[in-house]
Motif scaffolding. Structure first.
Motif, PDB file in Angstrom:
ATOM      1  N   ASP A   1       0.819  -1.227   0.000  1.00 30.68           N
ATOM      2  CA  ASP A   1       0.000   0.000   0.000  1.00 30.68           C
ATOM      3  C   ASP A   1       0.850   1.273   0.000  1.00 30.68           C
ATOM      4  N   GLY A   2       1.919   1.240  -0.777  1.00 29.26           N
ATOM      5  CA  GLY A   2       2.720   2.451  -0.936  1.00 29.26           C
ATOM      6  C   GLY A   2       3.775   2.666   0.136  1.00 29.26           C
ATOM      7  N   VAL A   3       3.882   1.733   1.092  1.00 30.96           N
ATOM      8  CA  VAL A   3       4.839   1.888   2.186  1.00 30.96           C
ATOM      9  C   VAL A   3       5.921   0.796   2.096  1.00 30.96           C
ATOM     10  N   ARG A   4       7.179   1.227   2.038  1.00 29.86           N
ATOM     11  CA  ARG A   4       8.316   0.316   2.028  1.00 29.86           C
ATOM     12  C   ARG A   4       8.775   0.114   3.463  1.00 29.86           C
ATOM     13  N   GLU A   5       8.875  -1.142   3.878  1.00 31.04           N
ATOM     14  CA  GLU A   5       9.285  -1.455   5.250  1.00 31.04           C
ATOM     15  C   GLU A   5      10.586  -2.231   5.216  1.00 31.04           C
TER      16      GLU A   5
ATOM     17  N   THR B   1       9.392   4.038   4.696  1.00 34.96           N
ATOM     18  CA  THR B   1       9.467   5.199   3.792  1.00 34.96           C
ATOM     19  C   THR B   1       8.439   5.010   2.682  1.00 34.96           C
ATOM     20  N   PRO B   2       8.084   6.086   1.985  1.00 33.13           N
ATOM     21  CA  PRO B   2       7.173   5.916   0.849  1.00 33.13           C
ATOM     22  C   PRO B   2       7.848   5.092  -0.250  1.00 33.13           C
ATOM     23  N   ASP B   3       7.107   4.212  -0.898  1.00 33.10           N
ATOM     24  CA  ASP B   3       7.618   3.473  -2.057  1.00 33.10           C
ATOM     25  C   ASP B   3       8.239   4.434  -3.054  1.00 33.10           C
TER      26      ASP B   3
ATOM     27  N   ALA C   1       2.866   4.756  12.134  1.00 31.16           N
ATOM     28  CA  ALA C   1       3.951   4.914  11.161  1.00 31.16           C
ATOM     29  C   ALA C   1       3.396   4.969   9.741  1.00 31.16           C
ATOM     30  N   ARG C   2       2.476   4.062   9.437  1.00 39.97           N
ATOM     31  CA  ARG C   2       1.905   4.033   8.081  1.00 39.97           C
ATOM     32  C   ARG C   2       1.156   5.332   7.785  1.00 39.97           C
ATOM     33  N   ARG C   3       0.454   5.871   8.793  1.00 32.25           N
ATOM     34  CA  ARG C   3      -0.251   7.153   8.607  1.00 32.25           C
ATOM     35  C   ARG C   3       0.729   8.285   8.284  1.00 32.25           C
ATOM     36  N   PHE C   4       1.864   8.315   8.987  1.00 31.76           N
ATOM     37  CA  PHE C   4       2.856   9.365   8.742  1.00 31.76           C
ATOM     38  C   PHE C   4       3.419   9.250   7.323  1.00 31.76           C
ATOM     39  N   VAL C   5       3.660   8.015   6.892  1.00 32.34           N
ATOM     40  CA  VAL C   5       4.269   7.791   5.575  1.00 32.34           C
ATOM     41  C   VAL C   5       3.268   8.086   4.468  1.00 32.34           C
ATOM     42  N   VAL C   6       2.076   7.505   4.583  1.00 30.18           N
ATOM     43  CA  VAL C   6       1.080   7.632   3.512  1.00 30.18           C
ATOM     44  C   VAL C   6       0.519   9.056   3.456  1.00 30.18           C
TER      45      VAL C   6
END
Lengths: 243, 243
Positions: free
Chosen positions: A10-14, A28-30, A58-63
């Motif tokens: 969903d657009g988030v690189r972990e 970080t964002p993809d 974390a996902r909210r901050f990134v997305v």
């Protein structure tokens, strides 16, 4: 800094990593390139770098804002080995509470001890993560409640790269003196019926922050019952101060 | 209900009206038809229905969320005649404060007296405004701080149409008993260094609300220094509960 595992959704690189003995995770964002704001998140006691409350925020901050987010395991937590010295103190504290001792001062002393280790660890993590092209030397935020507040207050006080902090579920016994040296904007979460941190202690910690801009968000309920709308509030707080 | 003057700017239609002896102002989206949420706003002491803090927030509610907003002058304020009885009490209170009396209990008694008049007035205003096609019987919110809190707490407690309230800058002396009968979600603003409402009194009023969802936002500064970001927070609060 050694990356050990990577995934994306969903657009988030972990990316899982280790920095010396410290296991961490970077979101970080993809496809991100170039510098961006970075939020360091400190987990709660008994939790770990990928606890649900950490991952969701974390996902909210990134997305939502394209931030980078990093979290690491506190000593004795997550993928780190048990620490015999910390274990010994925790066991002794449990016995003291069972014998009628007050919990808050024991927690305070314990967190102050652990912070002597985590403050330099977290500063090293900032150094390493900000060396990455896709993070860079942008503004830094800190998010941490409960143990993440007890360890976060001395970190925020010591680290000039931190420009804003969400803290909470902590008391003045642990942190008042150090809190006076915190001068960045603070959003402070307090649970009105916190069974672990007496209300007056939480209010006194808010009072102790040296920040010209600080905002207390108090809600009914116990230590673990911070309402969901505070997630949105924290996201907006960082967007305002780091974005 | 008699409309006396109408203007429109930036998508917001503003209509002055009188309802009996009560002068009021209604803001709705330009060209609005059909029912929508309604926010009733209570102004502060010495202010009036079109005070800058009221107008700025009202426009945000209308433009951001399509709400209707209504505000009326409190007796003795704005376009209303001076009330000799209220004037006599206010003058006597000033003399008492000059002679060393505590301000907060005097404010409390005065606001309780005025509320006996404003609660029925405001209920009549709701009736009249909700009869308009472009407002209708949607959910109602209440916004009011300082005098708007002292008069708002008994109004919110008495009026079942109110589903959510932003209150603040008020103390328990004025409102604690009535506050226990408030059960809708409340966002409560407290100024940490309020020179008119002692901190403990503000915290005690927050504590007194009977609401399962209530959230305290405390910020440094005096009675008149609520930070600008709390405007956004109030808008989102009503969007969440009325939208």
């Amino acid at each position: 800094m050694r990356f050990t595992f990577e995934t994306s959704s969903d657009g988030v690189r972990e990316q899982l990593f280790t920095l010396g003995e410290i296991p961490g995770v970077l979101w970080t964002p993809d496809g991100a390139t170039g510098p961006r704001p970075l939020v360091l998140m400190g987990h709660g006691g008994g939790q770990h770098k990928k606890a649900p409350g950490i991952v969701a925020r974390a996902r909210r901050f990134v997305v939502g804002y394209g931030f980078a987010v990093v979290a690491v395991d506190v000593p004795g937590h997550g993928d780190r080995p048990k620490d015999p010295e910390y274990d010994r103190i925790a066991t002794a504290n449990q016995a003291r509470v069972a014998a009628g001792a007050e919990l808050a001062p024991l927690i305070a002393r314990f967190q102050a001890l652990v912070a002597r280790q985590t403050v330099p660890e977290w500063r090293a993590v900032l150094d390493a993560v900000q060396d990455l092209d896709r993070v860079g030397a942008g503004p830094v935020g800190y998010w941490g409640v409960s143990l993440g507040c007890g360890l976060g207050v001395p970190f925020v006080a010591a680290e000039p790269r931190v420009r804003a902090a969400v803290l909470g579920l902590g008391g003045a016994l642990a942190s008042a003196e150090v809190a006076a040296r915190v001068t960045v904007p603070v959003e402070f979460l307090l649970q009105w019926d916190d069974e672990r941190v007496p209300r007056a202690q939480g209010l006194a910690l808010f009072d102790a922050f040296g920040s010209a801009e600080k905002t207390l968000h108090a809600n009914p309920g116990g230590h673990g019952e911070v309402p969901a709308f505070e997630v949105d509030s924290g996201v907006r707080f960082f967007a305002r101060h780091l974005g």
